[in-house]
Design a protein around this motif. Structure first.
Motif, mmCIF file in Angstrom:
data_model
loop_
_atom_site.group_PDB
_atom_site.id
_atom_site.type_symbol
_atom_site.label_atom_id
_atom_site.label_comp_id
_atom_site.label_asym_id
_atom_site.label_seq_id
_atom_site.Cartn_x
_atom_site.Cartn_y
_atom_site.Cartn_z
ATOM 1 N N VAL A 15 0.823 -1.205 0.000
ATOM 2 C CA VAL A 15 0.000 0.000 0.000
ATOM 3 C C VAL A 15 0.861 1.259 0.000
ATOM 4 O O VAL A 15 0.504 2.266 -0.624
ATOM 5 C CB VAL A 15 -0.968 -0.008 1.204
ATOM 6 C CG1 VAL A 15 -1.883 1.211 1.155
ATOM 7 C CG2 VAL A 15 -1.805 -1.270 1.206
ATOM 8 N N ALA A 19 0.364 4.047 -2.762
ATOM 9 C CA ALA A 19 0.006 5.425 -2.424
ATOM 10 C C ALA A 19 0.973 6.425 -3.045
ATOM 11 O O ALA A 19 0.576 7.524 -3.449
ATOM 12 C CB ALA A 19 -0.032 5.595 -0.909
ATOM 13 N N VAL A 29 -9.857 5.805 -6.128
ATOM 14 C CA VAL A 29 -9.284 4.826 -5.208
ATOM 15 C C VAL A 29 -9.469 3.431 -5.805
ATOM 16 O O VAL A 29 -10.563 3.105 -6.286
ATOM 17 C CB VAL A 29 -9.971 4.900 -3.832
ATOM 18 C CG1 VAL A 29 -9.419 3.827 -2.896
ATOM 19 C CG2 VAL A 29 -9.808 6.276 -3.213
ATOM 20 N N TYR A 33 -9.974 -1.179 -2.120
ATOM 21 C CA TYR A 33 -9.801 -0.369 -0.904
ATOM 22 C C TYR A 33 -10.998 0.533 -0.624
ATOM 23 O O TYR A 33 -11.036 1.188 0.429
ATOM 24 C CB TYR A 33 -8.539 0.480 -1.025
ATOM 25 C CG TYR A 33 -7.282 -0.330 -1.193
ATOM 26 C CD1 TYR A 33 -6.594 -0.825 -0.093
ATOM 27 C CD2 TYR A 33 -6.790 -0.633 -2.464
ATOM 28 C CE1 TYR A 33 -5.446 -1.584 -0.250
ATOM 29 C CE2 TYR A 33 -5.644 -1.395 -2.630
ATOM 30 C CZ TYR A 33 -4.978 -1.867 -1.517
ATOM 31 O OH TYR A 33 -3.843 -2.630 -1.678
ATOM 32 N N TRP A 137 -6.065 0.152 4.170
ATOM 33 C CA TRP A 137 -5.084 1.070 3.582
ATOM 34 C C TRP A 137 -3.885 1.160 4.528
ATOM 35 O O TRP A 137 -3.660 2.158 5.199
ATOM 36 C CB TRP A 137 -5.723 2.437 3.350
ATOM 37 C CG TRP A 137 -4.915 3.390 2.517
ATOM 38 C CD1 TRP A 137 -4.093 4.372 2.971
ATOM 39 C CD2 TRP A 137 -4.880 3.480 1.087
ATOM 40 N NE1 TRP A 137 -3.529 5.060 1.922
ATOM 41 C CE2 TRP A 137 -4.003 4.528 0.744
ATOM 42 C CE3 TRP A 137 -5.509 2.754 0.064
ATOM 43 C CZ2 TRP A 137 -3.735 4.883 -0.567
ATOM 44 C CZ3 TRP A 137 -5.233 3.112 -1.251
ATOM 45 C CH2 TRP A 137 -4.365 4.162 -1.552
ATOM 46 N N SER A 138 -3.104 0.079 4.576
ATOM 47 C CA SER A 138 -1.970 0.035 5.501
ATOM 48 C C SER A 138 -1.079 -1.149 5.166
ATOM 49 O O SER A 138 -1.499 -2.102 4.512
ATOM 50 C CB SER A 138 -2.444 -0.085 6.956
ATOM 51 O OG SER A 138 -3.228 -1.254 7.146
ATOM 52 N N TYR A 212 0.410 3.646 7.859
ATOM 53 C CA TYR A 212 -0.780 4.117 7.151
ATOM 54 C C TYR A 212 -0.363 5.234 6.200
ATOM 55 O O TYR A 212 -0.128 6.369 6.627
ATOM 56 C CB TYR A 212 -1.819 4.649 8.139
ATOM 57 C CG TYR A 212 -2.218 3.673 9.220
ATOM 58 C CD1 TYR A 212 -3.268 2.777 9.025
ATOM 59 C CD2 TYR A 212 -1.549 3.653 10.442
ATOM 60 C CE1 TYR A 212 -3.639 1.879 10.018
ATOM 61 C CE2 TYR A 212 -1.906 2.759 11.443
ATOM 62 C CZ TYR A 212 -2.951 1.881 11.227
ATOM 63 O OH TYR A 212 -3.311 0.997 12.220
ATOM 64 N N CYS A 215 -3.877 9.214 2.057
ATOM 65 C CA CYS A 215 -4.784 8.901 0.944
ATOM 66 C C CYS A 215 -5.590 10.157 0.655
ATOM 67 O O CYS A 215 -6.287 10.670 1.539
ATOM 68 C CB CYS A 215 -5.710 7.740 1.298
ATOM 69 S SG CYS A 215 -6.916 7.359 0.010
ATOM 70 N N VAL A 221 -11.544 5.124 2.497
ATOM 71 C CA VAL A 221 -10.766 3.948 2.886
ATOM 72 C C VAL A 221 -10.759 3.818 4.403
ATOM 73 O O VAL A 221 -11.130 4.742 5.130
ATOM 74 C CB VAL A 221 -9.316 4.034 2.357
ATOM 75 C CG1 VAL A 221 -9.298 4.165 0.837
ATOM 76 C CG2 VAL A 221 -8.556 5.202 2.998
#
Length: 324
Positions: A15, A19, A29, A33, A137-138, A212, A215, A221
């Motif tokens: 992720v 990102a 997105v 996610y 999202w991590s 994290y 985003c 997310v």
């Protein structure tokens, strides 16, 4: 549809790397996610202050009784911030620096410590069982801390070079803090101070470090899905002091936690809730992400197998004398 093999997990994209390219694009997105309904369904209450427990006052005979009542109340709420915990400033500083430096490494260097498909330890996602499953999202780094002989050193970062020593120093200090808390919890439960420590002797201490990424559509997310901790106690360190922890209230609203400078956040896990006959609470919580800032948090857990041990030995929960 792909499914993970028995006991294993599917590999998913990194992720942090996603990102870095996606945030600068004009694209939506990625669908796996998108969790807009979950992320926005419940109201969020900002600026929530958790109960504060002072470990120094617990250890001081002149204030211990009063602070024990405070600890009891905090455990019944499930989360609290621990101050005067005794973990040296330099130990916290060093582990924060080294964790942050690890996540700055190129993806190839981090993947040198990737978890195995059928394991939990190492770098990467876990608990992904199908290719249709929605994703957090991590990214995470999961390490076995104690007992030391159970570590898989292949997955322990070698860069920065001081990583292992700084994590060792922090985890040892946290283990001492947890030991103190367990003694006082036992007293509040009405059993001998050493009783919980005896039960937890030799059980695993682990650490999960979660990264994290920012985003730009943060409201679409979830950084970490809602859950309770399947352990006894978790001690959470905000590595870069960016807020993201949210706790579910009884009315369904989410409380956004504001960490105190220098405090450790402690959460009651499922096992302690069971051992207290439900008097202490293991509370559902989640993590959200920011549109413009990364967040890093490290949670040190004790212990995953205690309940299996106690039920196997005794057949039922007989450790607490009080009930809700």
């Amino acid at each position: 549809m792909a499914h993970a093999p028995a006991g294993g997990h599917l590999e998913v994209p990194n992720v942090q790397a996603l990102a870095q390219t996606w945030n600068g694009s004009g694209e939506q997105v990625p669908d796996r996610y998108v969790r807009t309904v979950e992320a926005s369904a419940e109201e969020v209450v900002a600026g929530h202050a958790l109960p504060i427990v002072d470990l120094g006052r617990l250890l001081d005979p002149t204030s211990s009784k009063e602070e024990l009542a405070n600890l009891s109340s905090a455990c019944q709420q499930g989360f609290f911030q621990l101050v005067n915990h005794g973990v040296p400033d330099e130990v916290i500083r060093d582990v924060k620096i080294d964790i942050a430096e690890f996540f700055k490494l190129p993806l190839e260097a981090k993947n040198a410590h990737a978890k195995l498909p059928d394991g939990l330890e190492g770098y990467g996602q876990v608990f992904v069982f199908s290719d249709t499953q929605k994703l957090d999202w991590s990214d995470m780094l999961y390490l076995m801390l104690r007992p030391a002989e159970s570590r898989d050193m292949r997955v322990w970062p070698v860069h920065p070079p001081s990583f292992q020593s700084s994590v060792d120093g922090f985890s040892l200090a946290v283990a001492e803090v947890v030991s103190c808390l367990l003694r006082f919890m036992a007293v509040d439960m009405g059993v001998q101070p050493e009783r919980l420590l005896e039960m937890f002797g030799g059980q695993p201490q682990t650490m999960k470090v979660t990264y994290y990424p920012p985003c730009r559509h943060a409201g679409d997310v979830i950084g970490l899905s809602p859950h309770t901790d399947a352990c006894a106690v978790t001690v959470l360190l905000h590595v870069n002091d960016v807020q993201g922890l949210q706790i579910r209230r009884d009315d369904g609203k989410w409380l956004a936690v504001e960490p105190l400078d220098g405090a450790l956040i402690v959460s009651v896990g499922d096992i302690i809730e069971i051992l207290s006959n439900g008097r202490y609470r293991s509370v559902e919580h989640r993590a959200v992400v920011r549109p413009d800032k990364e967040r890093i948090a490290a949670g040190s857990n004790l212990c995953r197998s205690l309940w299996r041990k106690t039920t196997a030995e005794h057949g039922t929960n007989r450790w607490a004398t009080r009930s809700s």
